[in-house]
Design an enzyme around this catalytic site. Structure first.
Site, PDB file in Angstrom:
ATOM      1  N   ASP A  60       0.970  -0.979   0.047  1.00  0.00           N
ATOM      2  CA  ASP A  60      -0.031  -0.365  -0.064  1.00  0.00           C
ATOM      3  C   ASP A  60       1.096   1.404   0.063  1.00  0.00           C
ATOM      4  O   ASP A  60       1.165   1.256   1.065  1.00  0.00           O
ATOM      5  CB  ASP A  60      -1.251  -0.228   0.771  1.00  0.00           C
ATOM      6  CG  ASP A  60      -2.484   0.961   0.866  1.00  0.00           C
ATOM      7  OD1 ASP A  60      -1.691   1.899  -0.028  1.00  0.00           O
ATOM      8  OD2 ASP A  60      -2.709   1.694   2.490  1.00  0.00           O
ATOM      9  N   ASP A  81      -1.211   5.568  -6.867  1.00  0.00           N
ATOM     10  CA  ASP A  81      -1.984   4.733  -5.872  1.00  0.00           C
ATOM     11  C   ASP A  81      -1.275   3.780  -6.552  1.00  0.00           C
ATOM     12  O   ASP A  81      -2.050   2.858  -7.209  1.00  0.00           O
ATOM     13  CB  ASP A  81      -3.441   5.050  -5.543  1.00  0.00           C
ATOM     14  CG  ASP A  81      -3.865   3.764  -4.442  1.00  0.00           C
ATOM     15  OD1 ASP A  81      -2.450   4.181  -3.896  1.00  0.00           O
ATOM     16  OD2 ASP A  81      -5.313   3.981  -4.377  1.00  0.00           O
TER      17      ASP A  81
END
Ligand SMILES: *[C@@H]1O[C@H](CO)[C@@H](O)[C@H](O)[C@H]1NC(C)=O
Ligand SMILES: *[C@@H]1O[C@H](CO)[C@@H](O)[C@H](O)[C@H]1NC(C)=O
Ligand SMILES: *[C@@H]1O[C@H](CO)[C@@H](O)[C@H](O)[C@H]1NC(C)=O
Ligand SMILES: *[C@@H]1O[C@H](CO)[C@@H](O)[C@H](O)[C@H]1NC(C)=O
Ligand SMILES: *[C@@H]1O[C@H](CO)[C@@H](O)[C@H](O)[C@H]1NC(C)=O
Ligand SMILES: *[C@@H]1O[C@H](CO)[C@@H](O)[C@H](O)[C@H]1NC(C)=O
Length: 447
Positions: A111, A328
């Site tokens: 992440d 992302d």
């Protein structure tokens, strides 16, 4: 006879020395690569063979939308708090790594928006269903609790002292019922290099979670691998040993029939060089927020020859003209502000004269019946200083066989997320010393 022997020992000697050289040069080179496992690939421990391709596709988009909502709430929150609104496993890539001494293998969700590396730890006061074994810190000789009076503990948000006052405790709340709480600790982490060697990093600050909740989760994932840009993220802690550099090359996972996987590279192996490399600055959030993302500056998108100016929205700690899109790892499709999306959609409709397909699930607004992605005009993302022409596999999503959907989603809240589909077949390098992201068009199946 003795001649043969001496030749033989000479050979052994040379062999040993060559091995030393290999080890030394490997250490000097300071670079290595690991495998990234897409959650829906055959190799993934999360792979669910009973799911149809459509269910998988649908889940990908649902995860992307939820993640966009999470970013929005996170950024709109007036408190400078680690507060998020999604299940922790809303990411797309898993990575295997080991914790402790002797090394204990776990899987984590990668992440780029998380600033703490955490995993479930024994004893579990409450743990979610992790189907692979759970790490027991009492069996590791390198495990150390971080003291409550330490600078690390004091500098982090949402930490407190254990009841005996010694150990630093962390809490991350993701959403209702979804959280991790436990001891902030120091451990040795070992990454499993794709070339068969192991690379160890001592004294990495991690969260050892003894109370973890995730109502819907059942699988091997032990926690989150924090690749955020905050100080306690794993990538920041590896810091000088990797020269502040990591890169990845993502293959088209949703249409890939091969068992190849994407790679994540560190240090010297993460340097992106060559003629066709373009770079754009990473813009740090304004103010001293611990919570930071990889914000980039988007100037425009092009659909074929039509250039559409990109405008972001102002939020706390950001400037709409400079901090307007987050790159992302955990979002799949691109999420765009409403008005940018609609202009792109209408430019696409003007050019493409194929039969439309109505997506009854309302996931995608623009789908066509076609068997080839080559029927579409190219999409270019014009970052500040870097024009990135998306791979044809990155701009359209195969919803069903013979149905291709424009892989962009509009967001009422006006948040921009540059997802990983748009990055397919690019070597994407992050240099956290120079604060730039570089892109190089590459065939990632051969990378
Ligand atoms: C770490 O702290 C916890 C209390 O939060 C304690 O139960 C545990 O025994 C400590 N572990 C070590 C190795 O000191
Ligand atoms: C996390 O959630 C729990 C339960 O809702 C709450 O008691 C706690 O204060 C929250 N902690 C943080 C740091 O937000
Ligand atoms: C977790 O495991 C328990 C026991 O095997 C099972 O009853 C429960 O349904 C599982 N929870 C989820 C969310 O799969
Ligand atoms: C990929 O791996 C899976 C599981 O090991 C196997 O069933 C499948 O045949 C492999 N596919 C290819 C193209 O090698
Ligand atoms: C936002 O960035 C632009 C371009 O760098 C600059 O001209 C403007 O002054 C900035 N606005 C604020 C409020 O900082
Ligand atoms: C478009 O594709 C769908 C799904 O494969 C199919 O049911 C439909 O008949 C196709 N429509 C046209 C106009 O080809």
């Amino acid at each position: 006879m003795s001649r043969t022997m001496s030749h033989f020992s000479l050979f052994i000697f040379i062999f040993i020395c060559l091995s030393c050289l290999v080890v030394i040069s490997h250490a000097k080179n300071n670079g290595f690569s690991v495998e990234l496992i897409h959650r829906d690939s055959f190799k993934s421990p999360l792979y669910n063979p009973t799911q149809t391709k459509f269910q998988r596709n649908f889940n990908v988009v649902r995860r992307s939308i939820n993640r966009a909502n999470y970013f929005y709430k996170e950024l709109s929150s007036t408190k400078n708090k680690l507060e998020s609104y999604m299940p922790f496993d809303y990411g797309e890539y898993l990575m295997s790594y080991s914790v402790g001494t002797p090394p204990f293998q776990v899987y984590g969700i990668l992440d780029t928006a998380s600033n703490l590396n955490w995993l479930q730890c024994k004893p579990c006061n409450s743990c979610y269903n992790q189907t692979s074994p759970i790490f027991d810190p009492s069996k590791s000789s390198s495990y150390k609790n971080i003291s409550c009076s330490s600078r690390t503990c004091k500098s982090m948000e949402d930490t407190s002292c254990s009841s005996d006052g010694d150990a630093c405790q962390y809490t991350l709340n993701y959403s209702i019922g979804s959280y991790t709480h436990g001891d902030l600790s120091e451990e040795t982490l070992t990454l499993d290099s794709a070339f068969g060697s192991f690379v160890s990093f001592p004294k990495i600050v991690i969260g050892c979670g003894h109370n973890n909740g995730e109502p819907t989760y059942n699988g091997p994932n032990s926690g989150v691998i924090g690749f955020g840009s905050g100080d306690t993220s794993l990538i920041k802690q590896l810091g000088s040993s990797i020269g502040g550099k990591f890169s990845y090359c993502l293959i088209d996972e949703h249409n890939s029939k091969s068992n190849r996987s994407s790679k994540l590279n560190f240090g010297d192996d993460a340097i992106v060089t060559g003629d066709n490399v373009v770079s754009t600055p990473i813009v740090k959030m304004i103010g001293n927020r611990q919570k930071d993302y990889y914000y980039l500056t988007m100037k425009a998108f092009s659909v074929g020859n039509k250039r559409i100016k990109y405008r972001g929205f102002k939020r706390e700690g950001t400037n709409a003209s400079t901090h307007n899109i987050i790159i992302d790892s955990g979002t799949n499709v691109c999420i765009l502000p409403h008005r940018v999306y609609y202009k792109m959609e209408s430019a696409m409709k003007k050019v493409v004269k194929l039969p439309r397909f109505q997506d009854d699930t309302d996931t995608f607004r623009l789908c066509y019946n076609t068997t080839s992605k080559q029927n579409f005009p190219p999409i270019t993302a014009h970052f500040k200083g870097a024009d990135v022409k998306l791979d044809s596999k990155g701009a359209f999503y195969s919803l069903y066989k013979g149905v291709e959907c424009f892989a962009f989603i509009s967001q009422k809240n006006g948040l921009g997320l540059f997802g990983n589909m748009a990055q397919v077949n690019y070597l994407v390098g992050y240099d956290l010393n120079k604060n730039i992201v570089s892109f190089k068009s590459s065939d990632c199946t051969n990378y």
